[in-house]
Scaffold this active site. Structure first.
Site, PDB file in Angstrom:
ATOM      1  N   HIS A   1       0.870  -8.245  -0.100  1.00 42.48           N
ATOM      2  CA  HIS A   1       2.243  -8.719   0.118  1.00 42.48           C
ATOM      3  C   HIS A   1       2.492  -9.994  -0.683  1.00 42.48           C
ATOM      4  O   HIS A   1       3.520 -10.134  -1.361  1.00 42.48           O
ATOM      5  CB  HIS A   1       2.487  -9.024   1.606  1.00 42.48           C
ATOM      6  CG  HIS A   1       2.212  -7.889   2.534  1.00 42.48           C
ATOM      7  ND1 HIS A   1       1.754  -8.085   3.820  1.00 42.48           N
ATOM      8  CD2 HIS A   1       2.342  -6.547   2.370  1.00 42.48           C
ATOM      9  CE1 HIS A   1       1.604  -6.919   4.416  1.00 42.48           C
ATOM     10  NE2 HIS A   1       1.955  -5.967   3.561  1.00 42.48           N
TER      11      HIS A   1
ATOM     12  N   CYS B   1      -5.574  -2.228   2.084  1.00 41.44           N
ATOM     13  CA  CYS B   1      -6.009  -3.088   0.979  1.00 41.44           C
ATOM     14  C   CYS B   1      -4.793  -3.742   0.310  1.00 41.44           C
ATOM     15  O   CYS B   1      -3.645  -3.457   0.648  1.00 41.44           O
ATOM     16  CB  CYS B   1      -6.793  -2.279  -0.045  1.00 41.44           C
ATOM     17  SG  CYS B   1      -5.784  -1.034  -0.912  1.00 41.44           S
TER      18      CYS B   1
END
Length: 492
Positions: A203, A70
């Site tokens: 990210h 996730c």
């Protein structure tokens, strides 16, 4: 053990059809877009095949057992967690922080609990009352307690879990307030797990917070670090098993000055000074390309990818990096490549005869399904299939630089699909993650954990190549595999 098959386009396309036949029509149509075979291409320099026909970065099919993570995992577990002199609060219930606790083997120097905190798990431990009445006050109290308990910390990041976004807590306001109170960097990260389709958005969110709360504010300060002619940053290397240290050795041997390696073994100061470098060297393109592009656009710092897996790619990368600098660096790069060639020759002489022709299937995150390919090729091994958990279209396009025509390609593969592919192809080795490790070994097939090197490493650099070759040999040629049969070999 490996089945003697030619990895042709037609055979693998037929295999995909057989695997998809188990799904209902709607799910079959969706999953068909994510499975494919590397196609032939017209002659182009450096391109071996076309791999970008598969769809990627799309929500997983409900009910299918995906192997993805996730957004919280992408931010806390990958980008922010390895920054060693900061404390990282898992803001929400205890479970997310507990199950992501120190799983990535991000090595670091320092004294844990004094000036380094990577392997510590900090949580606000949300309870029902916090969900009902909000957790901002609890977060403020946690920050105060952490600063008292660990006075040598240089900052705190707040890694939001799902409930924080659902109840609307204002972690940005808390961050600004506590920064004034304690005089340290506080970074709010809106990485709630429900955002996006995988850890990839985590990210991106983490990169955005690096930009907005660390790098840009630091560059507005009156005093900045003076830049040197050979300063570089290593970005997107998380120092799994010491990888970043192996890379740093080579870069410094060719005469470059590594002013920051992040986020593996990174400090907050290294990140703040990043825009003063002459060049950003990015290892994990998928997780850190966003911040590299920002520094290029705003501060004029150019960036390039590099690959230190296996001697072929190490030599190519060292020469490409050196070409960005003067003849002194270029000459040193050639000297370093020559220096390590006897080591490469010795490794290949020992392990290549034992591994030549062995087949490998890979399924990892957003980089290694292509970056490690040539390390296997250097040992004479053959890649039968490869795929990504959370890649984007440009990742599959880059994969064509490494993968030959006829290779099986799979995106966000389900547990069922991967098992069936392995049963039919019967590779000599599978390289994937911890969730896949034990089912594959129960099928009688050797396995290496390619997220964190199965408690080994480093695999980067010339020394890492020796360890990599040893580990692949230990897995494939272990006599234990001759002591039992794979399920499909047992009589009814």
């Amino acid at each position: 053990m490996a089945k003697d098959i030619n990895s042709t386009v037609e055979q693998h396309e037929q295999l995909i059809e057989e695997v998809l036949a188990a799904y209902p029509e709607k799910a079959r149509k969706k999953r068909a877009k994510h499975l494919g075979v590397a196609q032939p291409v017209a002659e182009e320099p450096g391109i071996l095949s076309k791999c970008d026909s598969v769809k990627s970065n799309i929500k997983s099919v409900p009910g299918v057992m995906t192997i993805r993570g996730c957004s919280y995992a992408g931010s806390k577990g990958v980008v922010w967690g390895p920054v060693k002199d900061m404390l990282h609060i898992s803001h929400g219930p205890v479970g997310c922080g507990h199950y992501s606790w120190s799983q990535r083997r991000n090595y670091y120097t320092g004294t844990t609990g004094v000036d380094s905190f990577v392997t510590m798990q900090v949580t606000t431990d949300f309870q029902e009352n916090d969900i009902v009445f909000g957790g901002d006050k609890k977060l403020e109290k946690a920050i105060d307690e952490l600063n008292t308990l660990f006075p040598l910390n240089n900052g705190i990041s707040i890694q939001s879990e799902c409930p924080i976004g659902l109840i609307g807590d204002d972690i940005e306001a808390v961050s600004r307030k506590k920064k004034k109170d304690i005089g340290k960097t506080i970074v709010p990260v809106r990485c709630e797990g429900f955002r996006g389709v995988s850890q990839s958005l985590g990210h991106h969110i983490a990169n955005d917070t690096l930009r907005d709360w660390v790098i840009d504010p630091a560059m507005q300060a009156e005093t900045r670090r003076e830049a040197g002619p050979y300063d570089v940053n290593v970005i997107g290397d998380y120092n799994i098993g010491g990888d970043a240290w192996s890379s740093r050795i080579l870069l410094e041997e060719i005469g470059l000055n590594v002013i920051g390696n992040w986020s593996g073994d990174a400090t907050l100061a290294e990140i703040e000074a990043a825009p003063t470098a002459k060049l950003n060297l990015i290892h994990c393109y998928r997780s850190m390309s966003y911040i590299c592009r920002h520094m290029e656009e705003k501060y004029g710092v150019q960036w390039m990818e590099y690959n230190f897996f296996g001697p072929s790619q190490i030599a190519l990368s060292l020469r490409a990096i050196a070409a960005r600098f003067d003849e002194t660096i270029q000459a040193k790069a050639e000297a370093v490549i020559a220096k390590y060639q006897p080591l490469v020759d010795a490794v290949n002489a020992k392990y290549r005869p034992r591994l030549e022709g062995k087949t490998v299937m890979l399924y990892v995150g957003g980089l290694r399904p292509r970056h490690v390919v040539d390390a296997y090729h250097d040992l004479g091994m053959v890649i039968a299939g490869t795929g990504y958990e959370f890649a984007h279209a440009d990742d599959y396009k880059r994969t064509g630089h490494y993968i030959k025509e006829g290779t099986l390609i799979y995106d966000d593969v389900s547990g069922y699909e991967l098992e069936k592919f392995i049963e039919r192809i019967r590779p000599d080795l599978v390289g994937s993650g911890i969730k896949e490790k034990y089912p594959v070994q129960k099928m009688g097939i050797p396995f290496r954990q390619m997220h964190s090197w199965d408690y080994s490493g480093p695999y980067h650099g010339y020394d890492g190549y020796a360890i990599f070759a040893r580990d692949m040999d230990l897995a494939i040629n272990n006599p234990v595999w001759g002591l039992f049969d794979a399920p499909w070999k047992k009589s009814a």
